[in-house]
Motif scaffolding. Structure first.
Motif, mmCIF file in Angstrom:
data_model
loop_
_atom_site.group_PDB
_atom_site.id
_atom_site.type_symbol
_atom_site.label_atom_id
_atom_site.label_comp_id
_atom_site.label_asym_id
_atom_site.label_seq_id
_atom_site.Cartn_x
_atom_site.Cartn_y
_atom_site.Cartn_z
ATOM 1 N N ALA A 179 8.249 24.220 18.217
ATOM 2 C CA ALA A 179 7.886 23.217 19.210
ATOM 3 C C ALA A 179 6.515 23.531 19.820
ATOM 4 O O ALA A 179 5.707 22.623 20.057
ATOM 5 C CB ALA A 179 8.949 23.155 20.299
ATOM 6 N N LYS A 180 6.252 24.801 20.095
ATOM 7 C CA LYS A 180 4.938 25.189 20.638
ATOM 8 C C LYS A 180 3.818 24.891 19.653
ATOM 9 O O LYS A 180 2.740 24.439 20.029
ATOM 10 C CB LYS A 180 4.932 26.664 20.988
ATOM 11 N N LYS A 195 7.223 20.680 24.236
ATOM 12 C CA LYS A 195 7.608 21.538 25.361
ATOM 13 C C LYS A 195 8.612 22.576 24.888
ATOM 14 O O LYS A 195 9.434 22.325 24.026
ATOM 15 C CB LYS A 195 8.249 20.712 26.470
ATOM 16 N N SER A 196 8.506 23.730 25.473
ATOM 17 C CA SER A 196 9.475 24.781 25.235
ATOM 18 C C SER A 196 10.189 25.052 26.542
ATOM 19 O O SER A 196 9.763 24.622 27.597
ATOM 20 C CB SER A 196 8.769 26.036 24.739
ATOM 21 N N ARG A 197 11.279 25.809 26.475
ATOM 22 C CA ARG A 197 12.047 26.083 27.688
ATOM 23 C C ARG A 197 11.228 26.784 28.706
ATOM 24 O O ARG A 197 10.616 27.660 28.740
ATOM 25 C CB ARG A 197 13.271 26.921 27.359
ATOM 26 N N ARG A 212 17.203 29.427 18.026
ATOM 27 C CA ARG A 212 16.475 29.031 19.235
ATOM 28 C C ARG A 212 15.050 29.573 19.215
ATOM 29 O O ARG A 212 14.098 28.873 19.576
ATOM 30 C CB ARG A 212 17.218 29.519 20.471
ATOM 31 N N PHE A 213 14.882 30.813 18.775
ATOM 32 C CA PHE A 213 13.536 31.387 18.670
ATOM 33 C C PHE A 213 12.681 30.571 17.699
ATOM 34 O O PHE A 213 11.529 30.230 17.996
ATOM 35 C CB PHE A 213 13.640 32.846 18.202
ATOM 36 N N ASP A 240 11.876 27.065 19.258
ATOM 37 C CA ASP A 240 10.892 27.164 20.341
ATOM 38 C C ASP A 240 9.491 27.415 19.788
ATOM 39 O O ASP A 240 8.514 26.813 20.240
ATOM 40 C CB ASP A 240 11.262 28.285 21.315
ATOM 41 N N ARG A 241 9.396 28.297 18.815
ATOM 42 C CA ARG A 241 8.095 28.600 18.208
ATOM 43 C C ARG A 241 7.538 27.363 17.505
ATOM 44 O O ARG A 241 6.349 27.059 17.603
ATOM 45 C CB ARG A 241 8.247 29.759 17.223
#
Length: 70
Positions: free
Chosen positions: A62-63, A68-70, A55-56, A59-60
């Motif tokens: 996607a940024k 979008k991130s959570r 997940r980390f 998310d990184r």
């Protein structure tokens, strides 16, 4: 009018409460709940070890790509 099923459930509820107020069934239920908690923790913990880094990373990523991130 009273629902007859409600009376049956109330009686059953009182019997269950009376049963678990005794020391031996109470301790047995507490021990089973503790065992289930330990089993759950041991079973699901390895999945957390895999999903947290993923997940980390996602998310990184996607940024970095403007998502979008959570």
């Amino acid at each position: 009018m009273s629902n007859p099923l409600r009376q049956v459930i109330a009686r059953l509820d009182q019997r269950v409460i009376a049963f678990f107020e005794r020391p031996v069934p109470y301790k047995a239920a507490k021990a089973l709940l503790w065992g289930a908690t330990q089993f759950e923790w041991l079973f699901f913990f390895p999945f957390r070890l895999f999903t947290a880094p993923a997940r980390f990373f996602l998310d990184r990523r996607a940024k970095a790509h403007g998502g979008k991130s959570r």
